[in-house]
Design a protein around this motif. Sequence first.
Motif, PDB file in Angstrom:
ATOM      1  N   TYR A   4       0.825  -1.209   0.000  1.00  0.00           N
ATOM      2  CA  TYR A   4       0.000   0.000   0.000  1.00  0.00           C
ATOM      3  C   TYR A   4       0.860   1.260   0.000  1.00  0.00           C
ATOM      4  N   THR A   5       0.471   2.224  -0.835  1.00  0.00           N
ATOM      5  CA  THR A   5       1.081   3.548  -0.800  1.00  0.00           C
ATOM      6  C   THR A   5      -0.046   4.577  -0.747  1.00  0.00           C
ATOM      7  N   PRO A   6       0.054   5.594   0.083  1.00  0.00           N
ATOM      8  CA  PRO A   6      -1.001   6.608   0.155  1.00  0.00           C
ATOM      9  C   PRO A   6      -1.113   7.382  -1.158  1.00  0.00           C
ATOM     10  N   SER A   7      -2.293   7.860  -1.428  1.00  0.00           N
ATOM     11  CA  SER A   7      -2.537   8.641  -2.641  1.00  0.00           C
ATOM     12  C   SER A   7      -1.872  10.007  -2.529  1.00  0.00           C
ATOM     13  N   PRO A   8      -1.275  10.508  -3.609  1.00  0.00           N
ATOM     14  CA  PRO A   8      -0.681  11.848  -3.560  1.00  0.00           C
ATOM     15  C   PRO A   8      -1.740  12.954  -3.638  1.00  0.00           C
ATOM     16  N   ARG A   9      -2.975  12.620  -4.039  1.00  0.00           N
ATOM     17  CA  ARG A   9      -4.030  13.625  -4.143  1.00  0.00           C
ATOM     18  C   ARG A   9      -4.587  13.967  -2.766  1.00  0.00           C
ATOM     19  N   VAL A  10      -4.904  15.215  -2.576  1.00  0.00           N
ATOM     20  CA  VAL A  10      -5.487  15.687  -1.319  1.00  0.00           C
ATOM     21  C   VAL A  10      -7.000  15.562  -1.438  1.00  0.00           C
ATOM     22  N   TYR A  11      -7.632  15.020  -0.400  1.00  0.00           N
ATOM     23  CA  TYR A  11      -9.089  14.876  -0.403  1.00  0.00           C
ATOM     24  C   TYR A  11      -9.736  16.230  -0.197  1.00  0.00           C
ATOM     25  N   GLU A  12     -10.680  16.565  -1.083  1.00  0.00           N
ATOM     26  CA  GLU A  12     -11.474  17.773  -0.948  1.00  0.00           C
ATOM     27  C   GLU A  12     -12.938  17.363  -0.884  1.00  0.00           C
TER      28      GLU A  12
END
Length: 97
Positions: free
Chosen positions: A8-16
């Motif tokens: 698993y790798t975290p998503s680089p996109r920020v949640y809006e």
Amino acid sequence: GAYPGEIYTPSPRVYEPPREPDYPFHDRIVRVTRCGRICVGKRKINLSTVFAGQTLGIREVDDQIWLVSFMHYDLGFFDKETDRVEPGPNPFAPEKL
């Protein structure tokens, strides 16, 4: 054969979070309480806890009869005598030919 935590790798996109719905054709915008009510003046109208925290639009369609909408769906009506929203027509019902 690896575990999900190993790859698993975290998503680089920020949640809006989505924007608040806009109700330009309604008289008022109200927020549903945690217990599933909308408050109009001193009146507490029971709706549903499903909408807790959401904003709804209300519009007076006749004398003391109000239409309640969520986004572009009309949920139902309430009047001066009832303290709950009665359902309107089902927007997902098949059309009769």
